[in-house]
Design an enzyme around this catalytic site. Structure first.
Site, mmCIF file in Angstrom:
data_model
loop_
_atom_site.group_PDB
_atom_site.id
_atom_site.type_symbol
_atom_site.label_atom_id
_atom_site.label_comp_id
_atom_site.label_asym_id
_atom_site.label_seq_id
_atom_site.Cartn_x
_atom_site.Cartn_y
_atom_site.Cartn_z
ATOM 1 N N GLY A 238 0.832 -1.204 0.000
ATOM 2 C CA GLY A 238 0.000 0.000 0.000
ATOM 3 C C GLY A 238 0.868 1.255 0.000
ATOM 4 C CB SER A 239 -0.060 4.741 0.635
ATOM 5 O OG SER A 239 -0.556 4.682 1.970
ATOM 6 N N GLY A 243 1.871 2.242 5.272
ATOM 7 C CA GLY A 243 2.944 1.361 5.735
ATOM 8 C C GLY A 243 3.567 1.842 7.030
ATOM 9 C CD GLU A 260 7.077 -5.691 -1.535
ATOM 10 O OE1 GLU A 260 7.520 -4.759 -2.235
ATOM 11 O OE2 GLU A 260 7.690 -6.739 -1.318
ATOM 12 C CB CYS A 294 3.987 -0.055 -6.488
ATOM 13 S SG CYS A 294 4.126 -1.798 -6.643
HETATM 14 C C1 UN1 Z 1 2.461 -3.544 -7.869
HETATM 15 O O1 UN1 Z 1 2.284 -2.600 -8.610
HETATM 16 O O2 UN1 Z 1 2.017 -3.541 -6.695
HETATM 17 O O3 UN1 Z 1 6.435 -5.457 -11.736
HETATM 18 C C2 UN1 Z 1 3.115 -4.820 -8.287
HETATM 19 C C3 UN1 Z 1 5.248 -5.255 -12.012
HETATM 20 C C4 UN1 Z 1 4.274 -6.315 -11.616
HETATM 21 C C5 UN1 Z 1 3.908 -6.178 -10.177
HETATM 22 C C6 UN1 Z 1 3.583 -4.805 -9.705
HETATM 23 N N1 UN1 Z 1 4.858 -7.598 -11.841
HETATM 24 O O4 UN1 Z 1 4.871 -4.253 -12.581
#
Ligand code: UN1
Length: 504
Positions: A238-239, A243, A260, A294
């Site tokens: 999440g953000s 986190g 993450e 992300c």
């Molecule tokens: C995410 O955006 O939380 O590497 C994960 C990537 C994908 C996973 C992204 N395999 O863009």
């Protein structure tokens, strides 16, 4: 749409909790598709009391699951992978309907789930420990890996099913049970995945509470996971502010954590790089998942000698972007997840303009049913001005110039986040420098490919405000297990380590 729901075992109204039986008598929410703003189905949240019962069942299931031989646990994960193969199309459709990514990307997301299952099946026979030389005669020193307990998996809307699978496939072969709290924006895909796991666990005669589910708000259900000592490990995606909150609560009780969090991913484009590769890598990285990965590309650091021409080409490509229903193959970009995400994007653009950013193109709300469509935006900036240091979870791309290679690295590293990074260059010295200790400070550093689309075989995660966690491939499994160091004496007498003597 009904066909998609039916084939995955969903109805028009669904309970949001599972631990061997389905339950949920809390507030019901209507899930609305960002594609057209129409309702898909309703989901009832679990109450705190129901949560407690779910966690207790998941915790009890751990007591027997941890005793099942790891390769047998692997067989269960193999069967989950097979079920995912069978339901790939429907699950991808549901991902698209619920959060709005294109169907191609939805299929890619389900493929990631299948891949991590395959990985975990192999892993179930390879969770190796080490044997070390003992400093004492006729002693053996070794380490072994044991299951950890309940893993609380808290996931975000943008990869509503893949992130669960990265955690779950590993946790299951490691002998852990899983309690999943998905994003409140994507509860239907979570129910569909839990039903798949339920079926497989029942077929094998195992307790289906091994894969439990509790849908509810982060501020109640999420915090119950964070504060309960029955949850051994919390894996949170999440953000950064989210986190920080989760981290405090879990650390307070010395629980284990995988964080993450946000990224602020840059591509450095060298004048010695292949600009066709750069163009494609940046374009997909920035507009893929409507900029809501992300790993999305947020910044491009361009050598001044190619800046003007490259910027022209990138704008020409952006102008061709087909935006609309993500279920149709002709559209490259779908909606944002909800109208609130559009507001956040437009506010961020206003703020960056106030800081001197120059919008070259895009950044408008499109008048479409549901109100979630935008045009992707390119903004020219002079380095990492304050708004550039923040992650705006939308298709806003910042372009900046560099002169020397050292300047490019300083710009790349000059943000608080540290997830993904890339360089486009055919100069080996530049790429090696980028990958060296003097180079990118991110968890992921790519050469001649973009910042997003990481493969499951590598460990996934990032540094600094991204949180330091690692999931998925390589040896990320170790975070889901308890390491035990063992000294075994077969000398027939007692000898202390470090040469200490004890006369009795
Ligand atoms: C995410 O955006 O939380 O590497 C994960 C990537 C994908 C996973 C992204 N395999 O863009």
């Amino acid at each position: 749409m009904d066909q998609v729901l039916n084939s995955l075992g969903l109805s028009k109204s669904n309970p949001g909790g599972f631990a061997g039986a389905w339950l949920g008598s809390g507030k019901a929410q209507t899930v609305v598709s960002p594609i057209h703003g129409e309702p898909l189905a309703t989901v009832a949240n679990v109450t705190p009391q129901e949560f407690d019962a779910i966690l207790e069942k998941c915790h009890l299931a751990y007591a027997t699951w941890k005793l099942v031989p790891a390769p047998k646990r692997g067989e269960v994960v193999k069967a989950i992978g097979d079920e995912l193969r069978r339901h790939k199309g429907a699950l991808a459709e549901l991902v698209t309907l619920e959060m709005g990514k294109t169907l191609r990307e939805g299929l890619g997301e389900v493929q990631e789930m299948i891949d991590i299952c395959d990985f975990a099946v192999g892993l179930s026979r390879q969770m190796y420990g080490l044997t070390m030389p003992s400093e004492r005669k006729q002693h053996r020193l070794q380490e072994q890996w044991h299951p950890l307990g309940v893993v609380g998996v808290i996931t975000a809307f943008n990869f509503p099913v893949a992130v669960w699978s990265w955690n779950t496939a590993l946790a299951l072969v490691c002998g852990d049970t899983v309690l999943w709290k998905p994003s409140s924006k994507t509860p239907l895909t979570a129910i569909a995945c839990t039903k798949i796991a339920e079926k497989v666990l029942r077929d094998f005669g195992f307790d289906p509470a091994i894969c439990s589910l509790a849908i509810g708000r982060g501020s109640d259900i999420g915090d119950l996971i964070n504060t309960d000592p029955r949850v051994a490990l919390v894996s949170y995606t999440g953000s950064v502010p989210g986190g920080r909150h989760v981290g405090r609560l879990v650390q307070e009780r010395f629980g284990r954590l995988i964080l993450e969090l946000g990224g602020n991913n840059a591509v450095i484009v060298s004048e010695k790089g292949d600009l066709d590769i750069a163009l494609r890598a940046i374009y997909f990285g920035a507009i893929g998942t409507s900029g809501q990965r992300c790993t999305s590309t947020r910044r491009v650091i361009l050598h001044e000698s190619i800046y003007a021409a490259f910027t022209e080409r990138l704008q020409a490509l952006y102008r061709k972007t087909t935006i609309g229903n993500p279920r149709l193959d002709e559209n490259l970009m779908g909606p944002l997840v909800d109208a609130g995400a559009v507001d956040t994007m437009l506010e961020a653009i206003e703020k960056v303009k106030a800081e001197g950013g120059r919008v070259l193109l895009g950044g408008e709300r499109l008048q479409r049913p549901g109100g979630c469509y935008v045009t992707p935006c390119i903004v020219e900036v002079d380095g990492n001005i304050p708004m550039v240091k923040e992650e705006t979870f939308a298709p806003v791309l910042y372009l900046m110039k560099y002169r020397t290679f050292e300047e490019a690295i300083a710009l790349q590293n000059g943000v608080p986040q540290g997830l993904s990074s890339a360089i486009i260059t055919n100069d080996q010295r530049e790429s090696e420098l980028f990958l060296s200790a003097a180079g990118s400070d991110c968890g992921i550093a790519n050469v001649n490919t973009g910042t997003s689309g990481a493969e499951i075989g590598g460990a996934f995660g990032g540094e600094k405000e991204t949180g330091g966690g690692r999931e998925s491939g390589s040896d990320a499994w170790k975070a889901y297990m308890r390491r035990q160091t063992t000294a075994i004496n077969f000398s027939g007498r007692v000898e202390l380590a470090q040469g200490i003597t004890l006369e009795l």
